[in-house]
Design a protein around this motif. Sequence first.
Motif, PDB file in Angstrom:
ATOM      1  N   ASP A  67      -0.495   0.725  -6.357  1.00  0.00           N
ATOM      2  CA  ASP A  67      -0.150   1.128  -7.722  1.00  0.00           C
ATOM      3  C   ASP A  67      -1.304   0.910  -8.688  1.00  0.00           C
ATOM      4  OD1 ASP A  67       0.241  -1.677  -7.423  1.00  0.00           O
ATOM      5  OD2 ASP A  67       1.510  -1.709  -9.195  1.00  0.00           O
ATOM      6  N   LEU A  68      -2.206  -0.015  -8.407  1.00  0.00           N
ATOM      7  CA  LEU A  68      -3.392  -0.188  -9.252  1.00  0.00           C
ATOM      8  C   LEU A  68      -4.228   1.085  -9.271  1.00  0.00           C
ATOM      9  CD1 LEU A  68      -4.669  -3.783  -8.364  1.00  0.00           C
ATOM     10  CD2 LEU A  68      -3.758  -3.009 -10.558  1.00  0.00           C
ATOM     11  N   ASP A  69      -4.331   1.730  -8.127  1.00  0.00           N
ATOM     12  CA  ASP A  69      -5.132   2.945  -8.035  1.00  0.00           C
ATOM     13  C   ASP A  69      -4.491   4.103  -8.785  1.00  0.00           C
ATOM     14  OD1 ASP A  69      -7.191   1.813  -6.273  1.00  0.00           O
ATOM     15  OD2 ASP A  69      -5.521   1.661  -4.865  1.00  0.00           O
ATOM     16  N   THR A  70      -3.188   4.244  -8.668  1.00  0.00           N
ATOM     17  CA  THR A  70      -2.530   5.345  -9.381  1.00  0.00           C
ATOM     18  C   THR A  70      -2.540   5.093 -10.885  1.00  0.00           C
ATOM     19  OG1 THR A  70      -0.333   4.384  -8.985  1.00  0.00           O
ATOM     20  CG2 THR A  70      -1.117   6.048  -7.411  1.00  0.00           C
ATOM     21  N   THR A  71      -2.407   3.844 -11.305  1.00  0.00           N
ATOM     22  CA  THR A  71      -2.502   3.513 -12.726  1.00  0.00           C
ATOM     23  C   THR A  71      -3.899   3.826 -13.241  1.00  0.00           C
ATOM     24  OG1 THR A  71      -0.811   1.810 -12.541  1.00  0.00           O
ATOM     25  CG2 THR A  71      -2.324   1.630 -14.418  1.00  0.00           C
ATOM     26  N   MET A  72      -4.920   3.432 -12.492  1.00  0.00           N
ATOM     27  CA  MET A  72      -6.296   3.715 -12.891  1.00  0.00           C
ATOM     28  C   MET A  72      -6.557   5.216 -12.891  1.00  0.00           C
ATOM     29  SD  MET A  72      -9.247   2.719 -13.955  1.00  0.00           S
ATOM     30  CE  MET A  72      -9.449   0.978 -13.658  1.00  0.00           C
ATOM     31  N   ALA A  73      -6.034   5.931 -11.925  1.00  0.00           N
ATOM     32  CA  ALA A  73      -6.230   7.385 -11.865  1.00  0.00           C
ATOM     33  C   ALA A  73      -5.648   8.061 -13.111  1.00  0.00           C
ATOM     34  CB  ALA A  73      -5.596   7.957 -10.601  1.00  0.00           C
ATOM     35  N   ARG A  74      -4.476   7.632 -13.539  1.00  0.00           N
ATOM     36  CA  ARG A  74      -3.872   8.206 -14.748  1.00  0.00           C
ATOM     37  C   ARG A  74      -4.723   7.894 -15.980  1.00  0.00           C
ATOM     38  NH1 ARG A  74       0.648   7.115 -11.760  1.00  0.00           N
ATOM     39  NH2 ARG A  74       1.065   5.071 -12.655  1.00  0.00           N
ATOM     40  N   PHE A  75      -5.259   6.689 -16.051  1.00  0.00           N
ATOM     41  CA  PHE A  75      -6.152   6.345 -17.164  1.00  0.00           C
ATOM     42  C   PHE A  75      -7.406   7.219 -17.119  1.00  0.00           C
ATOM     43  CE2 PHE A  75      -9.717   4.267 -19.113  1.00  0.00           C
ATOM     44  CZ  PHE A  75      -9.213   3.958 -20.363  1.00  0.00           C
ATOM     45  N   ILE A  76      -7.978   7.379 -15.948  1.00  0.00           N
ATOM     46  CA  ILE A  76      -9.171   8.206 -15.783  1.00  0.00           C
ATOM     47  C   ILE A  76      -8.891   9.637 -16.226  1.00  0.00           C
ATOM     48  CG2 ILE A  76     -10.575   9.314 -13.968  1.00  0.00           C
ATOM     49  CD1 ILE A  76     -10.619   6.482 -12.623  1.00  0.00           C
ATOM     50  N   ASP A  77      -7.766  10.182 -15.838  1.00  0.00           N
ATOM     51  CA  ASP A  77      -7.400  11.537 -16.230  1.00  0.00           C
ATOM     52  C   ASP A  77      -7.313  11.670 -17.749  1.00  0.00           C
ATOM     53  OD1 ASP A  77      -7.280  12.229 -13.549  1.00  0.00           O
ATOM     54  OD2 ASP A  77      -5.090  12.183 -13.464  1.00  0.00           O
ATOM     55  N   ALA A  78      -6.682  10.698 -18.400  1.00  0.00           N
ATOM     56  CA  ALA A  78      -6.542  10.742 -19.855  1.00  0.00           C
ATOM     57  C   ALA A  78      -7.903  10.605 -20.544  1.00  0.00           C
ATOM     58  CB  ALA A  78      -5.598   9.644 -20.318  1.00  0.00           C
ATOM     59  N   ALA A  79      -8.736   9.687 -20.048  1.00  0.00           N
ATOM     60  CA  ALA A  79     -10.062   9.505 -20.627  1.00  0.00           C
ATOM     61  C   ALA A  79     -10.909  10.759 -20.454  1.00  0.00           C
ATOM     62  CB  ALA A  79     -10.760   8.307 -19.982  1.00  0.00           C
ATOM     63  N   THR A 102       0.838  -1.200   0.000  1.00  0.00           N
ATOM     64  CA  THR A 102       0.000   0.000   0.000  1.00  0.00           C
ATOM     65  C   THR A 102       0.874   1.252   0.000  1.00  0.00           C
ATOM     66  OG1 THR A 102      -0.191  -0.028   2.408  1.00  0.00           O
ATOM     67  CG2 THR A 102      -1.938  -1.129   1.152  1.00  0.00           C
ATOM     68  N   LEU A 103       0.279   2.322  -0.497  1.00  0.00           N
ATOM     69  CA  LEU A 103       0.930   3.627  -0.555  1.00  0.00           C
ATOM     70  C   LEU A 103       0.232   4.572   0.400  1.00  0.00           C
ATOM     71  CD1 LEU A 103       0.852   3.944  -4.459  1.00  0.00           C
ATOM     72  CD2 LEU A 103       2.769   3.131  -3.081  1.00  0.00           C
ATOM     73  N   ASP A 104       0.962   5.518   0.925  1.00  0.00           N
ATOM     74  CA  ASP A 104       0.326   6.593   1.671  1.00  0.00           C
ATOM     75  C   ASP A 104      -0.535   7.364   0.673  1.00  0.00           C
ATOM     76  OD1 ASP A 104      -0.003   8.563   3.884  1.00  0.00           O
ATOM     77  OD2 ASP A 104       1.031   9.833   2.422  1.00  0.00           O
ATOM     78  N   PRO A 105      -1.841   7.541   0.936  1.00  0.00           N
ATOM     79  CA  PRO A 105      -2.697   8.216  -0.038  1.00  0.00           C
ATOM     80  C   PRO A 105      -2.178   9.597  -0.450  1.00  0.00           C
ATOM     81  CG  PRO A 105      -4.040   7.163   1.615  1.00  0.00           C
ATOM     82  CD  PRO A 105      -2.609   7.041   2.078  1.00  0.00           C
ATOM     83  N   ALA A 106      -1.657  10.359   0.487  1.00  0.00           N
ATOM     84  CA  ALA A 106      -1.133  11.692   0.146  1.00  0.00           C
ATOM     85  C   ALA A 106       0.073  11.579  -0.776  1.00  0.00           C
ATOM     86  CB  ALA A 106      -0.775  12.461   1.409  1.00  0.00           C
ATOM     87  N   ASP A 117      -8.602  -5.513  -1.541  1.00  0.00           N
ATOM     88  CA  ASP A 117      -7.913  -6.669  -0.949  1.00  0.00           C
ATOM     89  C   ASP A 117      -6.582  -6.308  -0.301  1.00  0.00           C
ATOM     90  OD1 ASP A 117      -6.639  -6.261  -3.381  1.00  0.00           O
ATOM     91  OD2 ASP A 117      -6.741  -8.350  -4.015  1.00  0.00           O
ATOM     92  N   ALA A 118      -6.065  -5.109  -0.598  1.00  0.00           N
ATOM     93  CA  ALA A 118      -4.829  -4.650   0.060  1.00  0.00           C
ATOM     94  C   ALA A 118      -5.142  -3.743   1.250  1.00  0.00           C
ATOM     95  CB  ALA A 118      -3.936  -3.910  -0.940  1.00  0.00           C
ATOM     96  N   GLY A 119      -6.381  -3.288   1.345  1.00  0.00           N
ATOM     97  CA  GLY A 119      -6.773  -2.425   2.452  1.00  0.00           C
ATOM     98  C   GLY A 119      -6.248  -1.008   2.348  1.00  0.00           C
ATOM     99  N   GLY A 120      -6.030  -0.538   1.113  1.00  0.00           N
ATOM    100  CA  GLY A 120      -5.544   0.831   0.946  1.00  0.00           C
ATOM    101  C   GLY A 120      -5.247   1.150  -0.504  1.00  0.00           C
ATOM    102  N   VAL A 121      -4.512   2.213  -0.704  1.00  0.00           N
ATOM    103  CA  VAL A 121      -4.155   2.687  -2.038  1.00  0.00           C
ATOM    104  C   VAL A 121      -2.907   1.945  -2.507  1.00  0.00           C
ATOM    105  CG1 VAL A 121      -3.459   4.718  -3.371  1.00  0.00           C
ATOM    106  CG2 VAL A 121      -5.164   4.951  -1.554  1.00  0.00           C
ATOM    107  N   ASP A 169     -13.761   6.678   5.826  1.00  0.00           N
ATOM    108  CA  ASP A 169     -13.448   5.614   6.773  1.00  0.00           C
ATOM    109  C   ASP A 169     -12.328   4.680   6.340  1.00  0.00           C
ATOM    110  OD1 ASP A 169     -14.859   4.548   4.666  1.00  0.00           O
ATOM    111  OD2 ASP A 169     -16.166   3.308   5.899  1.00  0.00           O
ATOM    112  N   ARG A 170     -11.695   4.950   5.173  1.00  0.00           N
ATOM    113  CA  ARG A 170     -10.628   4.059   4.701  1.00  0.00           C
ATOM    114  C   ARG A 170      -9.699   4.807   3.778  1.00  0.00           C
ATOM    115  NH1 ARG A 170     -13.904   1.591   0.027  1.00  0.00           N
ATOM    116  NH2 ARG A 170     -15.488   3.190   0.011  1.00  0.00           N
ATOM    117  N   PRO A 171      -8.499   4.307   3.596  1.00  0.00           N
ATOM    118  CA  PRO A 171      -7.541   4.973   2.719  1.00  0.00           C
ATOM    119  C   PRO A 171      -7.991   4.875   1.258  1.00  0.00           C
ATOM    120  CG  PRO A 171      -6.445   3.302   4.094  1.00  0.00           C
ATOM    121  CD  PRO A 171      -7.921   3.129   4.253  1.00  0.00           C
ATOM    122  N   ALA A 172      -8.110   6.019   0.614  1.00  0.00           N
ATOM    123  CA  ALA A 172      -8.544   6.063  -0.782  1.00  0.00           C
ATOM    124  C   ALA A 172      -8.220   7.435  -1.353  1.00  0.00           C
ATOM    125  CB  ALA A 172     -10.043   5.791  -0.887  1.00  0.00           C
ATOM    126  N   ILE A 173      -8.260   7.519  -2.684  1.00  0.00           N
ATOM    127  CA  ILE A 173      -8.138   8.802  -3.368  1.00  0.00           C
ATOM    128  C   ILE A 173      -9.411   9.014  -4.179  1.00  0.00           C
ATOM    129  CG2 ILE A 173      -5.619   8.834  -3.384  1.00  0.00           C
ATOM    130  CD1 ILE A 173      -5.676   7.857  -6.294  1.00  0.00           C
TER     131      ILE A 173
END
Length: 100
Positions: free
Chosen positions: A81-93, A5-9, A75-79, A24-28
Amino acid sequence: MARPTLDPAAALKDLTGWSVHDGDRPAIERTLKFADFNTAFAFMTRVALKAETMDHHPEWSNVYNRVTVLLTTHDAGGVTDLDTTMARFIDAAAETLGGE
């Protein structure tokens, strides 16, 4: 093996428009605005197709031309690399569809 997991900030350092989820949970999260409902729905369709290929699905809501997206790796209980990869895709889309 569980993903680290990554620190969300810290995960936000290379992302624009995203913030740490105040919940209530780590997310971006990010809220995007489009020209109209059809464009917002087209955006969601693009992201849904990518999510299926990644087997990593966002939590989101849509009200007319706005889409709010929350990313966390359950399943990892936090943020992760999957989330940052998806965020970059979302930004481009979003950019290709005029989202802001």
